[in-house]
Design a protein around this motif. Structure first.
Motif: not given
Length: 315
Positions: A83, A115, A301
Protein backbone atom coordinates in the motif's frame (compact mmCIF):
# COMPACT_ATOMS: atom_id res chain seq x y z
CA UNK A 1 -21.70 18.91 16.36
CA UNK A 2 -21.51 22.03 14.17
CA UNK A 3 -17.73 21.75 14.02
CA UNK A 4 -17.91 18.13 12.92
CA UNK A 5 -20.43 19.02 10.21
CA UNK A 6 -18.15 21.83 9.01
CA UNK A 7 -15.22 19.44 8.82
CA UNK A 8 -17.25 16.98 6.75
CA UNK A 9 -18.26 19.67 4.25
CA UNK A 10 -14.72 21.07 4.13
CA UNK A 11 -13.40 17.59 3.35
CA UNK A 12 -15.98 17.14 0.60
CA UNK A 13 -15.12 20.54 -0.90
CA UNK A 14 -11.40 19.72 -0.81
CA UNK A 15 -12.08 16.39 -2.54
CA UNK A 16 -14.12 18.09 -5.27
CA UNK A 17 -11.46 20.75 -5.88
CA UNK A 18 -8.74 18.12 -5.98
CA UNK A 19 -10.63 15.95 -8.48
CA UNK A 20 -11.09 19.02 -10.70
CA UNK A 21 -7.46 20.11 -10.31
CA UNK A 22 -5.85 16.88 -11.55
CA UNK A 23 -7.56 16.79 -15.00
CA UNK A 24 -6.91 20.52 -15.42
CA UNK A 25 -3.18 20.09 -14.74
CA UNK A 26 -2.98 17.11 -17.09
CA UNK A 27 -4.70 19.12 -19.82
CA UNK A 28 -2.32 22.06 -19.38
CA UNK A 29 0.71 19.75 -19.52
CA UNK A 30 -0.52 18.02 -22.69
CA UNK A 31 -1.37 21.31 -24.40
CA UNK A 32 2.01 22.94 -23.71
CA UNK A 33 4.16 20.03 -24.89
CA UNK A 34 5.50 19.79 -28.42
CA UNK A 35 4.60 16.14 -28.96
CA UNK A 36 6.20 16.01 -32.42
CA UNK A 37 9.49 17.12 -30.90
CA UNK A 38 9.20 14.45 -28.22
CA UNK A 39 8.49 11.80 -30.86
CA UNK A 40 11.44 12.83 -33.03
CA UNK A 41 13.85 12.78 -30.08
CA UNK A 42 12.78 9.26 -29.11
CA UNK A 43 13.00 7.95 -32.67
CA UNK A 44 16.65 8.96 -32.69
CA UNK A 45 17.43 6.30 -30.07
CA UNK A 46 17.62 2.53 -30.41
CA UNK A 47 14.82 0.63 -28.64
CA UNK A 48 17.37 -1.04 -26.36
CA UNK A 49 18.72 2.34 -25.25
CA UNK A 50 15.22 3.55 -24.38
CA UNK A 51 14.38 0.29 -22.57
CA UNK A 52 17.45 0.56 -20.35
CA UNK A 53 16.73 4.25 -19.78
CA UNK A 54 13.16 3.47 -18.71
CA UNK A 55 14.49 0.78 -16.36
CA UNK A 56 16.85 3.34 -14.77
CA UNK A 57 13.94 5.77 -14.38
CA UNK A 58 11.68 3.18 -12.74
CA UNK A 59 14.48 2.08 -10.42
CA UNK A 60 14.86 5.72 -9.39
CA UNK A 61 11.12 5.86 -8.66
CA UNK A 62 11.39 2.71 -6.58
CA UNK A 63 14.26 4.29 -4.65
CA UNK A 64 12.21 7.41 -4.00
CA UNK A 65 9.16 5.38 -3.01
CA UNK A 66 11.35 3.63 -0.45
CA UNK A 67 11.59 6.96 1.40
CA UNK A 68 8.07 6.20 2.63
CA UNK A 69 9.17 2.78 3.85
CA UNK A 70 11.74 4.54 6.01
CA UNK A 71 8.93 6.83 7.16
CA UNK A 72 6.89 3.75 8.13
CA UNK A 73 9.73 2.65 10.41
CA UNK A 74 10.01 6.22 11.71
CA UNK A 75 6.31 6.74 12.49
CA UNK A 76 5.45 3.15 13.44
CA UNK A 77 2.30 2.95 11.31
CA UNK A 78 1.34 -0.53 10.11
CA UNK A 79 0.42 -0.05 6.45
CA UNK A 80 2.04 -2.82 4.36
CA UNK A 81 4.60 -2.05 1.65
CA UNK A 82 2.07 -3.03 -1.06
CA UNK A 83 0.00 0.00 0.00
CA UNK A 84 2.86 2.39 0.79
CA UNK A 85 4.87 1.99 -2.44
CA UNK A 86 2.01 2.77 -4.89
CA UNK A 87 1.06 5.88 -2.90
CA UNK A 88 4.67 7.10 -2.85
CA UNK A 89 5.07 6.38 -6.58
CA UNK A 90 1.94 8.37 -7.49
CA UNK A 91 2.95 11.28 -5.25
CA UNK A 92 6.46 11.44 -6.73
CA UNK A 93 5.21 11.48 -10.33
CA UNK A 94 2.68 14.23 -9.57
CA UNK A 95 5.27 16.08 -7.49
CA UNK A 96 7.74 16.19 -10.39
CA UNK A 97 5.17 17.32 -12.95
CA UNK A 98 2.91 19.59 -10.89
CA UNK A 99 5.01 20.93 -7.98
CA UNK A 100 5.41 19.72 -4.40
CA UNK A 101 2.14 21.24 -3.17
CA UNK A 102 0.09 19.05 -5.51
CA UNK A 103 1.99 15.76 -5.45
CA UNK A 104 4.15 15.89 -2.36
CA UNK A 105 1.62 17.45 0.00
CA UNK A 106 -2.04 17.46 -1.10
CA UNK A 107 -2.03 14.08 -2.81
CA UNK A 108 -0.11 12.41 0.00
CA UNK A 109 -2.58 13.69 2.63
CA UNK A 110 -5.50 12.50 0.51
CA UNK A 111 -4.24 9.01 -0.30
CA UNK A 112 -2.77 8.21 3.11
CA UNK A 113 -5.83 9.67 4.80
CA UNK A 114 -8.00 7.29 2.82
CA UNK A 115 -5.86 4.41 4.07
CA UNK A 116 -6.64 5.38 7.65
CA UNK A 117 -3.59 7.41 8.73
CA UNK A 118 -4.19 10.54 10.80
CA UNK A 119 -2.93 13.99 9.87
CA UNK A 120 -0.08 13.99 12.40
CA UNK A 121 1.32 10.71 11.06
CA UNK A 122 1.07 11.89 7.44
CA UNK A 123 2.88 15.10 8.38
CA UNK A 124 5.73 13.07 9.90
CA UNK A 125 5.91 10.93 6.74
CA UNK A 126 6.11 14.08 4.65
CA UNK A 127 8.76 15.61 6.91
CA UNK A 128 10.98 12.53 6.85
CA UNK A 129 10.64 12.27 3.07
CA UNK A 130 11.76 15.87 2.61
CA UNK A 131 14.72 15.33 4.93
CA UNK A 132 15.67 12.13 3.10
CA UNK A 133 15.57 13.82 -0.28
CA UNK A 134 17.47 16.97 0.64
CA UNK A 135 20.01 15.45 3.01
CA UNK A 136 20.92 13.01 0.27
CA UNK A 137 21.13 15.94 -2.12
CA UNK A 138 23.38 17.92 0.21
CA UNK A 139 25.80 15.05 0.73
CA UNK A 140 26.02 14.29 -2.99
CA UNK A 141 26.07 17.89 -4.22
CA UNK A 142 28.50 18.89 -1.50
CA UNK A 143 30.92 16.19 -2.61
CA UNK A 144 30.62 17.05 -6.32
CA UNK A 145 30.95 20.80 -5.77
CA UNK A 146 33.78 20.51 -3.24
CA UNK A 147 35.80 18.37 -5.66
CA UNK A 148 35.23 20.91 -8.47
CA UNK A 149 33.73 18.35 -10.82
CA UNK A 150 31.61 20.98 -12.59
CA UNK A 151 33.22 23.55 -14.91
CA UNK A 152 31.39 26.85 -14.60
CA UNK A 153 31.57 29.51 -17.34
CA UNK A 154 33.64 32.58 -16.48
CA UNK A 155 30.49 34.71 -16.79
CA UNK A 156 28.81 32.97 -13.85
CA UNK A 157 28.95 35.11 -10.73
CA UNK A 158 29.44 32.19 -8.33
CA UNK A 159 32.66 30.93 -9.91
CA UNK A 160 34.51 27.67 -9.25
CA UNK A 161 35.75 28.76 -5.82
CA UNK A 162 32.32 29.98 -4.78
CA UNK A 163 30.70 26.71 -5.84
CA UNK A 164 33.38 24.79 -3.95
CA UNK A 165 32.63 26.77 -0.79
CA UNK A 166 28.94 26.02 -1.25
CA UNK A 167 29.89 22.37 -1.52
CA UNK A 168 31.77 22.47 1.79
CA UNK A 169 28.73 24.13 3.38
CA UNK A 170 26.36 21.46 2.07
CA UNK A 171 28.67 18.71 3.32
CA UNK A 172 28.80 20.33 6.75
CA UNK A 173 24.99 20.38 6.96
CA UNK A 174 24.64 16.74 5.88
CA UNK A 175 27.35 15.52 8.24
CA UNK A 176 25.94 17.67 11.03
CA UNK A 177 22.53 16.06 10.54
CA UNK A 178 24.03 12.57 10.77
CA UNK A 179 25.98 13.46 13.90
CA UNK A 180 22.89 14.99 15.49
CA UNK A 181 20.86 11.84 14.76
CA UNK A 182 23.61 9.69 16.24
CA UNK A 183 24.69 11.64 19.30
CA UNK A 184 22.27 14.47 20.15
CA UNK A 185 20.79 14.14 23.65
CA UNK A 186 17.76 16.26 22.84
CA UNK A 187 15.77 14.29 20.27
CA UNK A 188 12.60 16.37 19.90
CA UNK A 189 12.05 20.01 18.96
CA UNK A 190 8.82 21.99 18.98
CA UNK A 191 8.15 24.66 16.35
CA UNK A 192 4.74 26.31 16.60
CA UNK A 193 2.26 23.42 16.37
CA UNK A 194 4.77 21.03 14.82
CA UNK A 195 6.98 18.56 16.63
CA UNK A 196 10.13 17.16 14.99
CA UNK A 197 11.89 14.11 16.41
CA UNK A 198 15.31 13.09 15.15
CA UNK A 199 15.48 9.57 13.70
CA UNK A 200 18.05 7.09 14.96
CA UNK A 201 21.57 6.79 13.58
CA UNK A 202 20.85 3.81 11.30
CA UNK A 203 17.69 5.35 9.90
CA UNK A 204 19.54 8.61 9.20
CA UNK A 205 22.29 6.74 7.33
CA UNK A 206 19.62 4.96 5.28
CA UNK A 207 18.01 8.34 4.57
CA UNK A 208 21.19 9.88 3.21
CA UNK A 209 22.05 6.75 1.20
CA UNK A 210 18.61 6.53 -0.42
CA UNK A 211 18.41 10.27 -1.09
CA UNK A 212 21.85 10.38 -2.72
CA UNK A 213 21.10 7.23 -4.74
CA UNK A 214 17.94 8.73 -6.21
CA UNK A 215 19.72 11.89 -7.38
CA UNK A 216 22.54 9.77 -8.80
CA UNK A 217 20.06 7.64 -10.78
CA UNK A 218 18.40 10.73 -12.24
CA UNK A 219 21.78 11.91 -13.52
CA UNK A 220 22.59 8.41 -14.76
CA UNK A 221 19.55 8.50 -17.04
CA UNK A 222 20.68 11.76 -18.68
CA UNK A 223 24.23 10.43 -18.95
CA UNK A 224 22.94 7.24 -20.60
CA UNK A 225 21.06 9.26 -23.25
CA UNK A 226 24.07 11.46 -24.06
CA UNK A 227 26.93 10.50 -26.42
CA UNK A 228 30.00 8.65 -25.19
CA UNK A 229 32.14 11.73 -24.49
CA UNK A 230 29.88 12.83 -21.63
CA UNK A 231 31.49 12.87 -18.15
CA UNK A 232 29.12 11.44 -15.53
CA UNK A 233 30.32 13.49 -12.49
CA UNK A 234 29.90 16.66 -14.54
CA UNK A 235 26.39 15.64 -15.69
CA UNK A 236 25.52 14.87 -12.06
CA UNK A 237 26.75 18.26 -10.89
CA UNK A 238 24.84 20.13 -13.60
CA UNK A 239 21.64 18.24 -12.74
CA UNK A 240 22.07 19.13 -9.07
CA UNK A 241 22.50 22.81 -9.96
CA UNK A 242 19.50 22.80 -12.31
CA UNK A 243 17.21 21.17 -9.73
CA UNK A 244 17.87 23.93 -7.22
CA UNK A 245 17.24 26.51 -9.94
CA UNK A 246 13.94 24.78 -10.73
CA UNK A 247 12.86 24.82 -7.09
CA UNK A 248 13.71 28.53 -6.79
CA UNK A 249 11.83 29.33 -9.99
CA UNK A 250 8.70 27.41 -8.80
CA UNK A 251 8.03 26.15 -12.34
CA UNK A 252 6.14 22.84 -12.61
CA UNK A 253 8.52 20.08 -13.77
CA UNK A 254 11.25 22.74 -13.99
CA UNK A 255 10.21 23.30 -17.62
CA UNK A 256 12.93 25.27 -19.39
CA UNK A 257 15.17 25.55 -16.33
CA UNK A 258 16.82 22.15 -16.75
CA UNK A 259 17.45 22.76 -20.43
CA UNK A 260 18.79 26.28 -19.88
CA UNK A 261 21.31 25.19 -17.24
CA UNK A 262 22.52 22.20 -19.27
CA UNK A 263 22.89 24.22 -22.46
CA UNK A 264 24.78 26.95 -20.61
CA UNK A 265 27.20 24.67 -18.78
CA UNK A 266 27.82 22.24 -21.64
CA UNK A 267 28.11 24.91 -24.33
CA UNK A 268 30.95 24.01 -26.68
CA UNK A 269 31.40 20.53 -25.19
CA UNK A 270 28.79 18.79 -27.37
CA UNK A 271 26.31 19.64 -30.10
CA UNK A 272 23.21 21.48 -28.87
CA UNK A 273 20.88 19.30 -30.96
CA UNK A 274 22.25 16.15 -29.33
CA UNK A 275 21.92 17.65 -25.87
CA UNK A 276 18.35 18.86 -26.44
CA UNK A 277 17.36 15.42 -27.78
CA UNK A 278 18.82 13.76 -24.67
CA UNK A 279 16.94 16.15 -22.37
CA UNK A 280 13.69 15.58 -24.24
CA UNK A 281 14.26 11.84 -23.93
CA UNK A 282 14.95 12.31 -20.22
CA UNK A 283 11.72 14.26 -19.73
CA UNK A 284 9.74 11.60 -21.58
CA UNK A 285 11.22 8.65 -19.71
CA UNK A 286 11.42 10.28 -16.28
CA UNK A 287 8.40 12.59 -16.26
CA UNK A 288 5.77 11.70 -18.88
CA UNK A 289 5.73 7.90 -18.94
CA UNK A 290 5.81 7.55 -15.13
CA UNK A 291 3.06 10.18 -14.95
CA UNK A 292 0.85 8.06 -17.23
CA UNK A 293 1.48 5.05 -14.99
CA UNK A 294 0.81 7.21 -11.92
CA UNK A 295 -2.55 8.41 -13.28
CA UNK A 296 -3.64 4.80 -13.83
CA UNK A 297 -2.35 3.82 -10.38
CA UNK A 298 -4.13 6.81 -8.82
CA UNK A 299 -7.46 5.80 -10.37
CA UNK A 300 -7.00 2.25 -9.06
CA UNK A 301 -6.20 3.56 -5.57
CA UNK A 302 -9.30 5.79 -5.61
CA UNK A 303 -11.44 2.83 -6.72
CA UNK A 304 -10.03 0.62 -3.97
CA UNK A 305 -10.56 3.35 -1.36
CA UNK A 306 -14.19 3.72 -2.45
CA UNK A 307 -14.70 -0.05 -2.24
CA UNK A 308 -13.16 -0.08 1.27
CA UNK A 309 -15.50 2.70 2.44
CA UNK A 310 -18.56 0.89 1.06
CA UNK A 311 -17.47 -2.33 2.74
CA UNK A 312 -16.83 -0.64 6.10
CA UNK A 313 -20.00 1.52 5.92
CA UNK A 314 -22.67 -0.53 4.15
CA UNK A 315 -25.86 1.35 3.38
Amino acid sequence: MARKRWQIWAKRLFTLLFLLLIPALLFMLARNLDWDEVRQSLLAYKPGTLAIGLAVALFSYLTFASYDLLARAYTGHNLPARQVLPVAFVCYAFNLNFTTWVGGVALRYRLYGRLGLDTATITRILTLGLLTNWMGYMLLAGTVFALRLVDLPDSWAVGATGLQLIGFGLLAIAIGYLLACGFAKKRTWQWRDHEVTLPGWRLALAQVALGASNWALMALLIFWLLPGEAFYPSILGILLISCVAGVVAHIPAGLGVLETVFLALLHGQMQQGTLVAALLGYRTLYYLLPLLLAVITYLILEKRAKAMRQRDNPA
